[in-house]
Design a protein around this motif. Structure first.
Motif: not given
Length: 178
Positions: A1-23
């Motif tokens: 098990m590793a602790a993985i730091g994830v850096f990514c966008g925090a905009s409230r207006t992002l397209d659903g495809a990007w949110l699906e990638l994150a999920r």
């Protein structure tokens, strides 16, 4: 098990495809037994990756500066939520808490975090793996530009080479698990 730091966008207006990638990434990270470390917001890709991880039974750590608690809407559902005095302390806390880093699509804040870990890694201040998820060519121009800086000597080839670029979140996790 590793602790993985994830850096990514925090905009409230992002397209659903990007949110699906994150999920999907958060879900896969948790299924593989890793801890997710984020910037502590509950919106945009940042919040969605944490929701995906928790939905799959994963442990999440959020690190957010006091001044952004209201702006980013702090992820109070995090298993651990650390509030820092500012952005510099936030980055340091995420770097210290993480064993590796994955960069998903994002804006200026994500680029700031990427360059912080890339620079400190290239200077030998940490030896933690850095993986950029270049979905649909999101980071292709940036990566090509950085690599182009090696010719005139602005970036050492070995510094440019410490970052691994992949096309999906699943590939990012595969790289980190090797």
């Amino acid at each position: 098990m590793a602790a993985i730091g994830v850096f990514c966008g925090a905009s409230r207006t992002l397209d659903g495809a990007w949110l699906e990638l994150a999920r999907d990434f958060g879900t896969e990270l948790a299924k593989r037994g890793h801890v997710l470390v984020t910037g502590g917001g509950r919106v945009g890709l940042m919040g969605t990756v944490a929701q995906g991880a928790r939905a799959a039974g994963g442990h999440t750590v959020g690190v957010i500066p006091r001044g952004l608690v209201d702006l980013e809407v702090a992820d109070h559902d995090s298993d651990e939520l650390r509030i820092t005095r500012g952005m510099a302390e936030r980055k340091t806390a995420i770097i210290d808490r993480s064993d590796a880093f994955v960069i998903l699509p994002g804006g200026l804040g994500t680029l700031d975090e990427l360059f912080e870990i890339w620079t400190t890694g290239s200077l030998g201040m940490h030896g933690k793996p850095i993986v950029i998820v270049d979905v649909d060519g999101f980071y292709t121009g940036l990566i090509e530009w950085i690599r182009g800086l090696t010719g005139p000597g602005f970036v050492r080839p070995e510094a440019a080479g410490i970052v691994t670029v992949v096309g999906s979140g699943r590939e990012a996790l595969d790289v980190l698990e090797r």
